[in-house]
Design an enzyme around this catalytic site. Sequence first.
Site, PDB file in Angstrom:
ATOM      1  N   GLU A 123      -4.943   2.301  -4.083  1.00 45.91           N
ATOM      2  CA  GLU A 123      -3.480   2.417  -4.100  1.00 45.91           C
ATOM      3  C   GLU A 123      -2.873   1.219  -3.381  1.00 45.91           C
ATOM      4  O   GLU A 123      -1.831   1.321  -2.745  1.00 45.91           O
ATOM      5  CB  GLU A 123      -3.019   3.744  -3.471  1.00 45.91           C
ATOM      6  CG  GLU A 123      -3.967   4.363  -2.490  1.00 45.91           C
ATOM      7  CD  GLU A 123      -3.800   3.818  -1.083  1.00 45.91           C
ATOM      8  OE1 GLU A 123      -4.657   3.014  -0.675  1.00 45.91           O
ATOM      9  OE2 GLU A 123      -2.830   4.217  -0.394  1.00 45.91           O
ATOM     10  N   HIS A 132      -4.680  14.633  -8.956  1.00 48.82           N
ATOM     11  CA  HIS A 132      -5.052  13.243  -9.210  1.00 48.82           C
ATOM     12  C   HIS A 132      -4.300  12.634 -10.393  1.00 48.82           C
ATOM     13  O   HIS A 132      -3.960  11.448 -10.368  1.00 48.82           O
ATOM     14  CB  HIS A 132      -6.561  13.163  -9.453  1.00 48.82           C
ATOM     15  CG  HIS A 132      -7.197  12.006  -8.777  1.00 48.82           C
ATOM     16  ND1 HIS A 132      -7.419  11.949  -7.420  1.00 48.82           N
ATOM     17  CD2 HIS A 132      -7.631  10.825  -9.276  1.00 48.82           C
ATOM     18  CE1 HIS A 132      -7.964  10.792  -7.108  1.00 48.82           C
ATOM     19  NE2 HIS A 132      -8.116  10.099  -8.230  1.00 48.82           N
ATOM     20  N   ASP A 167       0.852  -1.193   0.000  1.00 50.05           N
ATOM     21  CA  ASP A 167       0.000   0.000   0.000  1.00 50.05           C
ATOM     22  C   ASP A 167       0.889   1.245   0.000  1.00 50.05           C
ATOM     23  O   ASP A 167       1.866   1.329   0.749  1.00 50.05           O
ATOM     24  CB  ASP A 167      -0.898  -0.024   1.253  1.00 50.05           C
ATOM     25  CG  ASP A 167      -1.875   1.140   1.280  1.00 50.05           C
ATOM     26  OD1 ASP A 167      -3.062   0.916   0.989  1.00 50.05           O
ATOM     27  OD2 ASP A 167      -1.448   2.273   1.607  1.00 50.05           O
ATOM     28  N   ASN A 188      -1.803  13.039  -3.609  1.00 53.41           N
ATOM     29  CA  ASN A 188      -2.848  13.554  -4.511  1.00 53.41           C
ATOM     30  C   ASN A 188      -3.191  15.002  -4.182  1.00 53.41           C
ATOM     31  O   ASN A 188      -3.359  15.836  -5.071  1.00 53.41           O
ATOM     32  CB  ASN A 188      -4.121  12.716  -4.369  1.00 53.41           C
ATOM     33  CG  ASN A 188      -4.108  11.484  -5.258  1.00 53.41           C
ATOM     34  OD1 ASN A 188      -3.750  11.569  -6.422  1.00 53.41           O
ATOM     35  ND2 ASN A 188      -4.486  10.356  -4.703  1.00 53.41           N
ATOM     36  N   ASP A 200      -2.149   9.301 -10.459  1.00 54.23           N
ATOM     37  CA  ASP A 200      -2.308   8.158 -11.374  1.00 54.23           C
ATOM     38  C   ASP A 200      -0.958   7.741 -11.953  1.00 54.23           C
ATOM     39  O   ASP A 200      -0.650   6.558 -12.058  1.00 54.23           O
ATOM     40  CB  ASP A 200      -3.250   8.530 -12.529  1.00 54.23           C
ATOM     41  CG  ASP A 200      -4.710   8.581 -12.090  1.00 54.23           C
ATOM     42  OD1 ASP A 200      -4.981   8.249 -10.912  1.00 54.23           O
ATOM     43  OD2 ASP A 200      -5.556   8.954 -12.914  1.00 54.23           O
TER      44      ASP A 200
HETATM   45  P1  GH3 Z   1      -1.551   5.425   4.483  1.00 54.71           P
HETATM   46  O1  GH3 Z   1      -0.110   5.732   4.493  1.00 54.71           O
HETATM   47  O2  GH3 Z   1      -2.094   5.142   5.841  1.00 54.71           O
HETATM   48  O3  GH3 Z   1      -1.870   4.325   3.513  1.00 54.71           O
HETATM   49  O4  GH3 Z   1      -2.292   6.746   3.985  1.00 54.71           O
HETATM   50  P2  GH3 Z   1      -2.987   7.022   2.568  1.00 54.71           P
HETATM   51  O5  GH3 Z   1      -3.180   8.492   2.434  1.00 54.71           O
HETATM   52  O6  GH3 Z   1      -2.194   6.366   1.485  1.00 54.71           O
HETATM   53  O7  GH3 Z   1      -4.316   6.204   2.709  1.00 54.71           O
HETATM   54  P3  GH3 Z   1      -5.829   6.645   2.530  1.00 54.71           P
HETATM   55  O8  GH3 Z   1      -6.559   5.350   2.497  1.00 54.71           O
HETATM   56  O9  GH3 Z   1      -6.210   7.636   3.581  1.00 54.71           O
HETATM   57  O10 GH3 Z   1      -5.893   7.341   1.135  1.00 54.71           O
HETATM   58  C1  GH3 Z   1      -5.701   6.652  -0.054  1.00 54.71           C
HETATM   59  C2  GH3 Z   1      -5.724   7.635  -1.168  1.00 54.71           C
HETATM   60  O11 GH3 Z   1      -5.438   7.009  -2.418  1.00 54.71           O
HETATM   61  C3  GH3 Z   1      -7.055   8.299  -1.323  1.00 54.71           C
HETATM   62  C4  GH3 Z   1      -7.331   8.292  -2.789  1.00 54.71           C
HETATM   63  O12 GH3 Z   1      -7.580   9.568  -3.242  1.00 54.71           O
HETATM   64  C5  GH3 Z   1      -6.060   7.756  -3.401  1.00 54.71           C
HETATM   65  N1  GH3 Z   1      -6.370   6.940  -4.547  1.00 54.71           N
HETATM   66  C6  GH3 Z   1      -6.995   5.744  -4.562  1.00 54.71           C
HETATM   67  N2  GH3 Z   1      -7.109   5.300  -5.837  1.00 54.71           N
HETATM   68  C7  GH3 Z   1      -6.538   6.218  -6.642  1.00 54.71           C
HETATM   69  C8  GH3 Z   1      -6.345   6.338  -8.053  1.00 54.71           C
HETATM   70  O13 GH3 Z   1      -6.744   5.486  -8.849  1.00 54.71           O
HETATM   71  N3  GH3 Z   1      -5.691   7.430  -8.514  1.00 54.71           N
HETATM   72  C9  GH3 Z   1      -5.237   8.370  -7.676  1.00 54.71           C
HETATM   73  N4  GH3 Z   1      -4.616   9.424  -8.189  1.00 54.71           N
HETATM   74  N5  GH3 Z   1      -5.428   8.321  -6.358  1.00 54.71           N
HETATM   75  C10 GH3 Z   1      -6.056   7.246  -5.826  1.00 54.71           C
HETATM   76 MG    MG Z   2      -2.087   4.244   1.480  1.00 57.09          MG
END
Ligand code: GH3
Ligand code: MG
Length: 306
Positions: free
Chosen positions: A228, A197, A184, A192, A201
């Site tokens: 992610e 965004h 992760d 982001n 990506d």
């Molecule tokens: P942690 O270190 O605890 O994992 O914190 P985090 O910020 O990575 O975790 P959190 O679950 O709070 O946020 C995940 C983020 O990933 C939120 C979302 O906007 C981003 N995300 C998820 N899928 C995608 C994607 O397909 N593209 C982009 N650009 N961002 C994504």
């Molecule tokens: Mg994360």
Amino acid sequence: MMLSMPLTSQAPPGRRPRLLLVDDQPVNIQALHRVFGSDCQVLMATDGTRALQLCRERQPDLVLLDVQMPGMDGHELCAELKADPLLRSIAVIFVTSQDQPDDETRGLDAGAADFITKPFNPSVVRARVRTQLTLKHQSDLLRELAFIDGLTGVHNRRHFDERFLAETRRAQRTRSPLAVVLADVDHFKRYNDALGHLAGDDCLRRIAATLRSCLRRPTDLLARYGGEEFICLLPDTDLAGAIGVAQLMEDSVRALALPHPGIDGIVTISLGVSAAAQAQGLVEAADKALYLAKAAGRGRVSWVEG
Ligand code: GH3
Ligand code: MG
């Protein structure tokens, strides 16, 4: 001549079509072997039970299946194949005797793709097999596309779920270890928020390619599991081996040195690893390990015994 037209173009590049010949009379198998032996990988079975086993172990593209056999007959075997999600894409052509006209209807009902009547004409058999191999190849390509994640090009969760089921069964049968690695991206929300965004990506694509480059065996699988989050399935791999792969992944993403303005550092990933002889709870255990890696400060590998 029709007979010399190659069948190899009906298989994925680099692989000859794989055919399974099933007949309780070896002389019939030999006759078909003469038709296909030169340009197909040919597997053979003289009874339904062995044929089913070969389908599970070797995944042929197509089965040429005698209807009348002692024990499990052709109809029963075809029904078994079509009822199994992992085997139902295997094409079945029934080989029937002319004096059994009912066989064709029953065979179609059971999911057969075509029929060949004994005694057969070799060029007609080749032409029919070629047609079915083309269709099988096309449907394999479509299935493959349906199992790819659009953003990163690695496999998607649906594919992981399917392979996980198959590998779980295999690991139980062969009593071999199976490992799962969950990865992760750390603080990805802030990435982001800081860069937008689209940059996010792009970052996911770079990470996916890097993780994929860390897998060496053809049976290893990498899939995007969620936003992610990535998951790896490592057959025949024990906990120590999987920790090694996970550590290589952590190092490799770190070595990309992608700037992370949100935390004033570089992009890192956290990884959770689990391995077990039986796959029950393996993903849950890897998830628990991932949580431990996050809690311990991120950018590291943690593990739990499955
Ligand atoms: P942690 O270190 O605890 O994992 O914190 P985090 O910020 O990575 O975790 P959190 O679950 O709070 O946020 C995940 C983020 O990933 C939120 C979302 O906007 C981003 N995300 C998820 N899928 C995608 C994607 O397909 N593209 C982009 N650009 N961002 C994504
Ligand atoms: Mg994360």
